[in-house]
Design a protein around this motif. Structure first.
Motif, PDB file in Angstrom:
ATOM      1  N   SER A  15     -90.814  25.883  60.641  1.00 33.82           N
ATOM      2  CA  SER A  15     -89.466  25.560  61.078  1.00 33.82           C
ATOM      3  C   SER A  15     -89.275  24.077  61.336  1.00 33.82           C
ATOM      4  CB  SER A  15     -89.148  26.333  62.360  1.00 33.82           C
ATOM      5  OG  SER A  15     -89.286  27.699  62.130  1.00 33.82           O
ATOM      6  N   GLY A  16     -90.336  23.345  61.418  1.00 35.19           N
ATOM      7  CA  GLY A  16     -90.254  21.915  61.688  1.00 35.19           C
ATOM      8  C   GLY A  16     -91.587  21.273  61.351  1.00 35.19           C
ATOM      9  N   PRO A  17     -91.728  19.983  61.600  1.00 33.76           N
ATOM     10  CA  PRO A  17     -92.973  19.308  61.264  1.00 33.76           C
ATOM     11  C   PRO A  17     -94.108  19.782  62.174  1.00 33.76           C
ATOM     12  CG  PRO A  17     -91.551  17.867  62.527  1.00 33.76           C
ATOM     13  CD  PRO A  17     -90.755  19.104  62.211  1.00 33.76           C
ATOM     14  N   THR A  18     -95.321  19.794  61.629  1.00 32.28           N
ATOM     15  CA  THR A  18     -96.486  20.149  62.422  1.00 32.28           C
ATOM     16  C   THR A  18     -96.900  18.931  63.239  1.00 32.28           C
ATOM     17  OG1 THR A  18     -97.226  21.713  60.772  1.00 32.28           O
ATOM     18  CG2 THR A  18     -98.881  20.918  62.310  1.00 32.28           C
ATOM     19  N   LEU A  19     -97.110  19.134  64.521  1.00 37.73           N
ATOM     20  CA  LEU A  19     -97.534  18.048  65.399  1.00 37.73           C
ATOM     21  C   LEU A  19     -99.041  17.865  65.293  1.00 37.73           C
ATOM     22  CD1 LEU A  19     -95.488  19.035  68.563  1.00 37.73           C
ATOM     23  CD2 LEU A  19     -95.062  17.093  67.076  1.00 37.73           C
ATOM     24  N   THR A  20     -99.462  16.621  65.259  1.00 39.26           N
ATOM     25  CA  THR A  20    -100.878  16.307  65.268  1.00 39.26           C
ATOM     26  C   THR A  20    -101.261  15.704  66.604  1.00 39.26           C
ATOM     27  OG1 THR A  20    -100.829  15.897  62.892  1.00 39.26           O
ATOM     28  CG2 THR A  20    -102.719  15.023  64.109  1.00 39.26           C
ATOM     29  N   TYR A  21    -100.436  14.803  67.117  1.00 42.06           N
ATOM     30  CA  TYR A  21    -100.722  14.110  68.362  1.00 42.06           C
ATOM     31  C   TYR A  21     -99.572  14.295  69.350  1.00 42.06           C
ATOM     32  CZ  TYR A  21    -104.219  11.910  65.457  1.00 42.06           C
ATOM     33  OH  TYR A  21    -105.269  11.695  64.605  1.00 42.06           O
ATOM     34  N   ALA A  22     -99.911  14.264  70.618  1.00 41.08           N
ATOM     35  CA  ALA A  22     -98.910  14.446  71.663  1.00 41.08           C
ATOM     36  C   ALA A  22     -97.863  13.342  71.653  1.00 41.08           C
ATOM     37  CB  ALA A  22     -99.583  14.530  73.034  1.00 41.08           C
ATOM     38  N   GLU A  23     -98.215  12.163  71.150  1.00 39.87           N
ATOM     39  CA  GLU A  23     -97.230  11.084  71.100  1.00 39.87           C
ATOM     40  C   GLU A  23     -96.065  11.422  70.173  1.00 39.87           C
ATOM     41  OE1 GLU A  23     -98.737   7.392  69.539  1.00 39.87           O
ATOM     42  OE2 GLU A  23     -99.600   8.362  67.785  1.00 39.87           O
ATOM     43  N   GLU A  24     -96.249  12.417  69.320  1.00 33.95           N
ATOM     44  CA  GLU A  24     -95.201  12.840  68.391  1.00 33.95           C
ATOM     45  C   GLU A  24     -94.202  13.806  69.022  1.00 33.95           C
ATOM     46  OE1 GLU A  24     -98.085  12.648  64.455  1.00 33.95           O
ATOM     47  OE2 GLU A  24     -97.651  14.577  65.384  1.00 33.95           O
ATOM     48  N   ILE A  25     -94.503  14.303  70.215  1.00 37.70           N
ATOM     49  CA  ILE A  25     -93.621  15.259  70.875  1.00 37.70           C
ATOM     50  C   ILE A  25     -92.345  14.558  71.319  1.00 37.70           C
ATOM     51  CG2 ILE A  25     -93.361  16.825  72.837  1.00 37.70           C
ATOM     52  CD1 ILE A  25     -96.451  17.119  72.781  1.00 37.70           C
ATOM     53  N   THR A  26     -91.208  15.113  70.949  1.00 36.38           N
ATOM     54  CA  THR A  26     -89.917  14.537  71.315  1.00 36.38           C
ATOM     55  C   THR A  26     -89.259  15.400  72.392  1.00 36.38           C
ATOM     56  OG1 THR A  26     -88.673  15.827  69.701  1.00 36.38           O
ATOM     57  CG2 THR A  26     -89.600  13.717  68.927  1.00 36.38           C
ATOM     58  N   PRO A  27     -88.255  14.853  73.084  1.00 41.58           N
ATOM     59  CA  PRO A  27     -87.511  15.677  74.042  1.00 41.58           C
ATOM     60  C   PRO A  27     -86.923  16.937  73.386  1.00 41.58           C
ATOM     61  CG  PRO A  27     -87.006  13.374  74.421  1.00 41.58           C
ATOM     62  CD  PRO A  27     -87.834  13.444  73.148  1.00 41.58           C
ATOM     63  N   GLU A  28     -86.505  16.836  72.121  1.00 40.02           N
ATOM     64  CA  GLU A  28     -85.952  17.992  71.417  1.00 40.02           C
ATOM     65  C   GLU A  28     -87.020  19.061  71.212  1.00 40.02           C
ATOM     66  OE1 GLU A  28     -85.526  14.738  70.285  1.00 40.02           O
ATOM     67  OE2 GLU A  28     -83.557  14.645  71.236  1.00 40.02           O
ATOM     68  N   ASP A 122    -102.874  10.249  70.941  1.00 38.40           N
ATOM     69  CA  ASP A 122    -102.630   9.476  69.722  1.00 38.40           C
ATOM     70  C   ASP A 122    -103.929   9.335  68.927  1.00 38.40           C
ATOM     71  OD1 ASP A 122    -104.135   7.526  71.079  1.00 38.40           O
ATOM     72  OD2 ASP A 122    -102.372   6.378  71.639  1.00 38.40           O
ATOM     73  N   ALA A 123    -103.829   8.725  67.763  1.00 36.62           N
ATOM     74  CA  ALA A 123    -104.987   8.556  66.890  1.00 36.62           C
ATOM     75  C   ALA A 123    -106.048   7.679  67.556  1.00 36.62           C
ATOM     76  CB  ALA A 123    -104.556   7.958  65.553  1.00 36.62           C
ATOM     77  N   HIS A 124    -105.632   6.659  68.304  1.00 35.72           N
ATOM     78  CA  HIS A 124    -106.579   5.774  68.986  1.00 35.72           C
ATOM     79  C   HIS A 124    -107.400   6.559  70.008  1.00 35.72           C
ATOM     80  CE1 HIS A 124    -108.291   2.206  70.753  1.00 35.72           C
ATOM     81  NE2 HIS A 124    -107.897   2.626  71.945  1.00 35.72           N
ATOM     82  N   ALA A 125    -106.757   7.424  70.788  1.00 39.12           N
ATOM     83  CA  ALA A 125    -107.464   8.239  71.775  1.00 39.12           C
ATOM     84  C   ALA A 125    -108.445   9.179  71.088  1.00 39.12           C
ATOM     85  CB  ALA A 125    -106.464   9.034  72.620  1.00 39.12           C
ATOM     86  N   GLU A 126    -108.056   9.733  69.959  1.00 37.16           N
ATOM     87  CA  GLU A 126    -108.935  10.635  69.231  1.00 37.16           C
ATOM     88  C   GLU A 126    -110.154   9.887  68.700  1.00 37.16           C
ATOM     89  OE1 GLU A 126    -108.571  14.167  65.974  1.00 37.16           O
ATOM     90  OE2 GLU A 126    -107.272  12.441  65.714  1.00 37.16           O
ATOM     91  N   ALA A 127    -109.934   8.698  68.128  1.00 39.77           N
ATOM     92  CA  ALA A 127    -111.047   7.905  67.607  1.00 39.77           C
ATOM     93  C   ALA A 127    -112.003   7.500  68.733  1.00 39.77           C
ATOM     94  CB  ALA A 127    -110.520   6.663  66.889  1.00 39.77           C
ATOM     95  N   ALA A 128    -111.469   7.127  69.883  1.00 41.52           N
ATOM     96  CA  ALA A 128    -112.307   6.750  71.021  1.00 41.52           C
ATOM     97  C   ALA A 128    -113.151   7.937  71.480  1.00 41.52           C
ATOM     98  CB  ALA A 128    -111.445   6.230  72.166  1.00 41.52           C
ATOM     99  N   ASP A 131    -115.950   8.466  68.962  1.00 46.84           N
ATOM    100  CA  ASP A 131    -117.001   7.442  69.169  1.00 46.84           C
ATOM    101  C   ASP A 131    -117.852   7.781  70.380  1.00 46.84           C
ATOM    102  OD1 ASP A 131    -116.211   5.983  66.975  1.00 46.84           O
ATOM    103  OD2 ASP A 131    -115.042   4.510  68.140  1.00 46.84           O
ATOM    104  N   ARG A 132    -117.220   8.202  71.454  1.00 44.22           N
ATOM    105  CA  ARG A 132    -117.947   8.560  72.678  1.00 44.22           C
ATOM    106  C   ARG A 132    -118.911   9.716  72.384  1.00 44.22           C
ATOM    107  NH1 ARG A 132    -118.177  12.051  76.544  1.00 44.22           N
ATOM    108  NH2 ARG A 132    -116.446  13.337  75.873  1.00 44.22           N
ATOM    109  N   LEU A 133    -118.469  10.708  71.640  1.00 41.05           N
ATOM    110  CA  LEU A 133    -119.302  11.846  71.315  1.00 41.05           C
ATOM    111  C   LEU A 133    -120.462  11.461  70.397  1.00 41.05           C
ATOM    112  CD1 LEU A 133    -116.589  14.604  70.792  1.00 41.05           C
ATOM    113  CD2 LEU A 133    -118.180  14.387  72.708  1.00 41.05           C
ATOM    114  N   ARG A 134    -120.201  10.581  69.429  1.00 41.98           N
ATOM    115  CA  ARG A 134    -121.265  10.111  68.532  1.00 41.98           C
ATOM    116  C   ARG A 134    -122.338   9.362  69.314  1.00 41.98           C
ATOM    117  NH1 ARG A 134    -117.685   7.409  65.180  1.00 41.98           N
ATOM    118  NH2 ARG A 134    -116.443   9.112  64.569  1.00 41.98           N
ATOM    119  N   GLN A 135    -121.933   8.518  70.239  1.00 42.56           N
ATOM    120  CA  GLN A 135    -122.882   7.734  71.030  1.00 42.56           C
ATOM    121  C   GLN A 135    -123.677   8.613  71.983  1.00 42.56           C
ATOM    122  OE1 GLN A 135    -120.629   4.623  72.863  1.00 42.56           O
ATOM    123  NE2 GLN A 135    -120.230   3.574  70.923  1.00 42.56           N
TER     124      GLN A 135
END
Length: 137
Positions: A15-28, A122-128, A131-135
């Motif tokens: 019915s709408g776009p699939t969300l990947t990150y919470a930053e994509e969530i809109t008031p609607e 967001d993508a930055h939080a996911e990448a961080a 990285d934390r898990l890899r280390q």
């Protein structure tokens, strides 16, 4: 199977776009999810009626949905959210999303609906986090 979408022929489209990150969530998105939950709540409440503990539980659930959606709506309108606000957005979205997910089997509900699980703001939080898990290994 459709080669372009990967879905079975005749399967309902999202019915709408699939969300990947919470930053994509809109008031609607929040309002739509809350409206869906309220419609489901109304349907269940009509069946359950105003009887004892069931009515108390139903009113409590309505308050929780309303409070969670209101808090989430306030958070998604913050211009540059702090770390705690980003975490709260993910948590509140997951809370409402998982509540809505329980109704996916009702009334021919569209499983492709866009309120899917999000784990990072967001993508930055996911990448961080990756990285934390890899280390840590």
């Amino acid at each position: 199977m459709d080669a372009n979408t990967g879905q079975k022929h005749g399967a309902p489209q999202p019915s709408g776009p699939t969300l990947t990150y919470a930053e994509e969530i809109t008031p609607e998105d929040v309002r739509s999810l809350e409206a869906f939950l309220n419609a489901q709540w109304d349907r269940v409440y009509e069946e359950a009626g105003e009887t004892g503990e069931t009515a108390f539980a139903m009113r409590s659930m309505l308050r929780l949905i309303s409070d969670s959606a209101g808090f989430l709506l306030a958070l998604v309108t913050v211009e540059c959210p702090d770390a705690w606000q980003r975490a709260a957005i993910v948590r509140e979205w997951q809370r409402l999303r998982s509540t809505a997910h329980e109704f996916n089997h009702c009334d021919g509900y569209d499983h492709g609906r866009w309120w899917h699980q999000v784990q990072h703001f967001d993508a930055h939080a996911e990448a961080a986090e990756e990285d934390r898990l890899r280390q840590a290994r």
